[in-house]
Enzyme design. Structure first.
Site, PDB file in Angstrom:
ATOM      1  CG  HIS A   8      29.865  40.816  40.849  1.00 39.02           C
ATOM      2  ND1 HIS A   8      28.553  40.753  41.168  1.00 39.02           N
ATOM      3  CD2 HIS A   8      30.800  39.406  41.631  1.00 39.02           C
ATOM      4  CE1 HIS A   8      28.783  39.773  41.992  1.00 39.02           C
ATOM      5  NE2 HIS A   8      29.777  38.786  41.778  1.00 39.02           N
ATOM      6  CD  GLU A  82      32.939  34.226  45.153  1.00 41.08           C
ATOM      7  OE1 GLU A  82      34.192  33.789  45.914  1.00 41.08           O
ATOM      8  OE2 GLU A  82      32.317  34.796  45.752  1.00 41.08           O
TER       9      GLU A  82
END
Length: 217
Positions: A8, A82
């Site tokens: 990202h 994550e």
């Protein structure tokens, strides 16, 4: 199939060097938004049959320009968030960051039982990501983009693709891209590992112990 994994764009937590792994998490900084636009430009000409993102807001915002440009929608893919920091969540001090980094190193060295305090171990990470990738492959796509997270991409790719063991120890910059060819049965081979920001846009903060030291988040 070709699996394109992109980290990202920059977030406020990246700038602060914070271990920020909870969901839905922060959005993007102004630079992160520009990186997301640049990523879409960099992927022009690359065949992509579907665009996926993790459950995190930052991943979905990063994937949006690529999906929009191809008249697709971003599909949220569970299990691609994550690597969890556990009780180290939101910490910025170097000892905490080092524990997180050491956990990823132990996984690369073969100890998948290791975890940050209160976090997940390598077996748990592989189980959820393998399931997510298998779901993509089951669609019969020729290629797919998955926008996810730095530590996750490096760790999963490093454990599932022998070609990237050494590369997986390096930081993956915001909107850095890793491309793999293969499938869950036959295995994965490395196509490319850029490791750098899309469109040449650089994070104004150095990649050191005080600013995004893990390439995580």
């Amino acid at each position: 199939m070709r699996l394109i994994l992109a980290r990202h764009g920059q977030t406020p937590a990246n700038v602060a060097g914070s271990l920020d792994t909870t969901l839905p998490g922060p959005g993007l900084t102004g630079l992160g938004t520009r990186q997301a636009q640049a990523l879409a430009g960099d992927l022009t000409g690359q065949p992509i049959d579907a665009v996926f993102a993790s459950e995190a807001t930052r991943a979905q915002l990063t994937a949006a320009p690529t999906a929009h440009g191809r008249r697709m929608h971003v599909e949220v893919l569970p299990g691609t968030f994550e690597i969890q920091a556990g009780s180290l969540e939101k910490r910025t001090d170097w000892p905490s960051v080092q524990i997180y980094i050491d956990t990823l190193r132990l996984w690369r060295e073969g100890d998948l039982t290791a975890s940050a305090p209160g976090g997940e171990n390598g077996h748990q990470m592989l189980e959820r990501v393998d399931a997510a990738v298998a779901a993509i492959c089951a669609r019969g796509l020729s290629s797919a983009l998955l926008v996810s997270h730095g530590a996750l991409i490096r760790s999963w790719a490093g454990l599932r693709c022998p070609d990237v063991v050494d590369l997986a120890a390096r930081p993956l910059d915001n909107t850095g891209v890793v491309a793999l060819d293969g499938d869950p049965v036959g295995g994965w081979g490395l196509v490319s590992w850029t490791g750098t920001c899309a469109g040449g846009l650089e994070d104004p903060q150095p990649d050191d112990a005080e600013h995004d030291p893990t390439g995580a988040g």
